[in-house]
Enzyme design. Structure first.
Site, PDB file in Angstrom:
ATOM      1  N   GLU A 170       2.790   0.276  -0.832  1.00 17.80           N
ATOM      2  CA  GLU A 170       3.101   0.493   0.581  1.00 17.80           C
ATOM      3  C   GLU A 170       3.042   1.988   0.884  1.00 17.80           C
ATOM      4  OE1 GLU A 170       3.999  -1.527   3.114  1.00 17.80           O
ATOM      5  OE2 GLU A 170       4.462  -3.453   2.149  1.00 17.80           O
TER       6      GLU A 170
ATOM      7  N   HIS B 193      -4.436  -5.265   2.829  1.00 17.36           N
ATOM      8  CA  HIS B 193      -3.751  -6.489   3.248  1.00 17.36           C
ATOM      9  C   HIS B 193      -4.572  -7.183   4.344  1.00 17.36           C
ATOM     10  CE1 HIS B 193       0.517  -8.345   4.033  1.00 17.36           C
ATOM     11  NE2 HIS B 193      -0.297  -9.179   3.425  1.00 17.36           N
TER      12      HIS B 193
ATOM     13  N   ASP C 280      -2.766  -4.166   8.395  1.00 16.79           N
ATOM     14  CA  ASP C 280      -2.584  -3.003   7.515  1.00 16.79           C
ATOM     15  C   ASP C 280      -3.538  -3.057   6.320  1.00 16.79           C
ATOM     16  OD1 ASP C 280      -0.933  -5.250   6.620  1.00 16.79           O
ATOM     17  OD2 ASP C 280      -0.015  -3.885   5.170  1.00 16.79           O
TER      18      ASP C 280
HETATM   19 ZN   LIG Z   1       0.999  -5.468   4.283  1.00 23.60          ZN
END
Ligand SMILES: [Zn+2]
Length: 272
Positions: free
Chosen positions: A103, A174, A184
């Site tokens: 992330e 993603h 994203d």
């Molecule tokens: Zn994601």
């Protein structure tokens, strides 16, 4: 960087900061094949680490990278974390069982304000922190929060170590594995450059250019952005780190030493 016992080891030999998330499939391990990139759509590195390590989130990832390149690992890289959700890629379903998730601290979709941008959680950002682009999955023009060079450099170093350790097949977004649900890391993420550098493919040549004229270097991709230093002399060499239309992001070199980073117009450079 390198991986030892499924934990990230930094260049100084110390373990990366680690805070175990409870949001993993207990007792299951994975044999990772892909690296999946996400944005947090959050307001800060700390808030995203806090959320992804909170049981209520029912979500997690293996690692979070902040905007200054700060790192927090949340689970062993062979733990089954919960970052992908319903997803598929190249014949695999449920990528949580087959991938490592990273992330990046990034606010995601932004809307324009009089003098900059605002996130969905009402935080404001200066003009230079956002860009307008169409997402490849839906073609809709929106504002997007830019990633930082420190963040991308940290990701490339970590991703390269993961590829060496686990033999990962590719770097994907993603929005590649759940295209109807997810946006994203989105169009602000320089996927081609990151993938080439992490996977060490043939197109992983460092792209070096030089100024063909005295060249202004700015804080963002456009003449509305401030000049960050006196113009670069003709002949100045630069490494290309990204692009936005006719503007390219560069690291300015003095010999082989990086000095400044900024944006220049691609019309005034030539390949070295
Ligand atoms: Zn994601």
């Amino acid at each position: 960087m390198k991986i030892e016992a499924n934990r990230l080891i930094l260049d100084d030999g110390q373990s990366a900061p680690f805070r175990q998330t409870p949001n993993i499939s207990q007792g299951r391990t994975i044999d990772p094949q892909y690296l999946v990139i996400h944005y947090t759509a959050g307001s800060s590195f700390d808030s995203s680490v806090n959320w992804l390590t909170h049981p209520d989130a029912q979500a997690s990832a293996h690692l979070v990278i902040g905007r200054d390149g700060e790192i927090m690992q949340l689970a062993d890289f062979t733990a089954r974390t919960w970052h992908a959700g319903k997803s598929s890629w190249r014949g695999l379903n449920g990528l949580n069982s087959h991938s490592i998730g990273i992330e990046l601290d990034n606010a995601g979709i932004l809307t324009r304000t009089a003098d900059g941008w605002r996130s969905s959680f009402q935080k404001t950002y200066p003009e230079a922190d956002g860009m307008e682009a169409a997402h490849k999955n839906d073609g809709v023009m929106r504002g997007w929060h830019r990633y930082t060079l420190n963040q991308i450099e940290a990701l490339v170093a970590i991703g390269s170590a993961l590829v060496r350790e686990y033999g990962l097949k590719d770097v994907i977004g993603h929005d590649d594995i759940a295209p109807h649900r997810k946006t994203d890391p989105g169009p602000a993420f320089p996927m081609d450059m990151v993938r080439a550098r992490i996977m060490g493919r043939e197109d992983d040549r460092e792209e070096r250019v030089k100024a063909t004229a005295v060249l202004n270097i700015r804080s963002g991709p456009g003449t509305r952005f401030d000049k960050i230093r006196p113009p670069l002399p003709k002949g100045t060499e630069m490494i290309v780190t990204g692009e936005d239309g006719v503007w390219i992001a560069v690291t300015v070199l003095d010999g082989d030493e990086p000095t400044d980073t900024g944006w220049v117009h691609s019309h005034f450079v030539a390949e070295v």
